[in-house]
Design an enzyme around this catalytic site. Structure first.
Site, PDB file in Angstrom:
ATOM      1  CG  HIS A 156      26.651  26.334  66.845  1.00 61.27           C
ATOM      2  ND1 HIS A 156      27.689  26.872  66.103  1.00 61.27           N
ATOM      3  CD2 HIS A 156      27.221  25.403  67.649  1.00 61.27           C
ATOM      4  CE1 HIS A 156      28.825  26.284  66.439  1.00 61.27           C
ATOM      5  NE2 HIS A 156      28.565  25.393  67.372  1.00 61.27           N
ATOM      6  CB  CYS A 256      28.534  32.938  63.391  1.00 59.56           C
ATOM      7  SG  CYS A 256      27.363  31.576  63.476  1.00 59.56           S
TER       8      CYS A 256
END
Length: 263
Positions: A156, A256
């Protein structure tokens, strides 16, 4: 944020995850609570979404969408294990007054979309489809800069880039990043746009030190990312270390666990 009441590692969808290693849900909750309490001490209003049994990765709320100008662009996850999270987050957005945009393209929210000033940096290569970059540009009417990730450990964009200045300082918003996470084209873009960026070491990145949250002065980072901490202090930021080592077993860190709600 989403309390990790059901956190475990029961499948493997990134290199950090190993179902054969034991996980401690109670430890994950207490570490997450430290992050939550840190935000509250900084005066941040933290909203919670209820965790859902069977969705252990729901704690990584950054992946649940991208919110800007009161509009929530929902997530459409790559792996079946996480796909039910998309509707759950979109339901929460709608119930909390956001205009919900249901995505047509595969994307994983703020995992791969980072707002830097007026520009959206958009990652692709492992999770979010490149077609989602055009889609998010249409939704928000912002410039979107596509970047390609090439290291599966940094799957990511928010594992490879930290946004240090959410709002421009003297007309400039700065970032920190890991060079080896990107292809040559993307590196050239980053070097041109952010010539004063902090270049983070492999060692600090390997514990998701870049997966952080900044209000422009206070930067919440992984406690063990001591090199990054020093770099931040040298640049005039105030790094705050938090231990999320248990949640790292699922491939996530500070950012996150943090979805920014921009009205």
């Amino acid at each position: 944020m989403c309390r990790p009441e059901h956190f475990t590692v029961s499948y493997r969808i990134n290199p950090w995850m190993n179902p054969q290693l034991p996980t401690d849900t109670s430890l994950a909750v207490s570490q997450w609570q430290e992050l939550y309490d840190t935000y509250r001490r900084l005066g941040i209003d933290v909203q919670l979404i209820d965790p859902i049994d069977g969705l252990p990765d729901m704690v990584y709320s950054a992946n649940g969408g991208f919110v800007l100008d009161g509009k929530a662009y929902g997530a459409s996850f790559t792996y079946p294990e996480r796909q039910p999270e998309g509707p759950a987050y979109m339901e929460w957005f709608g119930a909390n007054g956001f205009e919900v945009v249901v995505p047509e393209e595969v994307n994983e929210g703020e995992g791969d979309f980072l707002l830097v000033g007026d520009v959206i940096l958009a990652g692709t290569g492992f999770r979010s489809a490149s077609d989602s970059h055009a889609e998010i540009g249409r939704v928000f009417g912002r410039e979107v800069v596509s970047l390609t990730l090439v290291n599966p450990s940094f799957y990511h964009l928010d594992t490879a880039i930290a946004v240090l200045d959410p709002e421009p300082v003297d007309g400039v918003s700065n970032i920190a990043y890991l060079e080896s996470a990107f292809d040559d084209r993307s590196l050239a873009i980053l070097r041109e746009r952010y010539p004063d960026a902090i270049i983070v070491s492999e060692q600090d990145a390997s514990i998701l030190g870049l997966n952080s949250y900044s209000d422009g002065y206070n930067v919440v980072i992984a406690a063990r990312a001591t090199g990054f901490e020093r770099q931040l202090r040298e640049r005039g930021y105030n790094p705050i270390g938090v231990d999320l080592s248990e949640l790292l077993l699922g491939g996530g860190g500070v950012k996150c666990c943090t979805l920014e709600l921009r009205r």
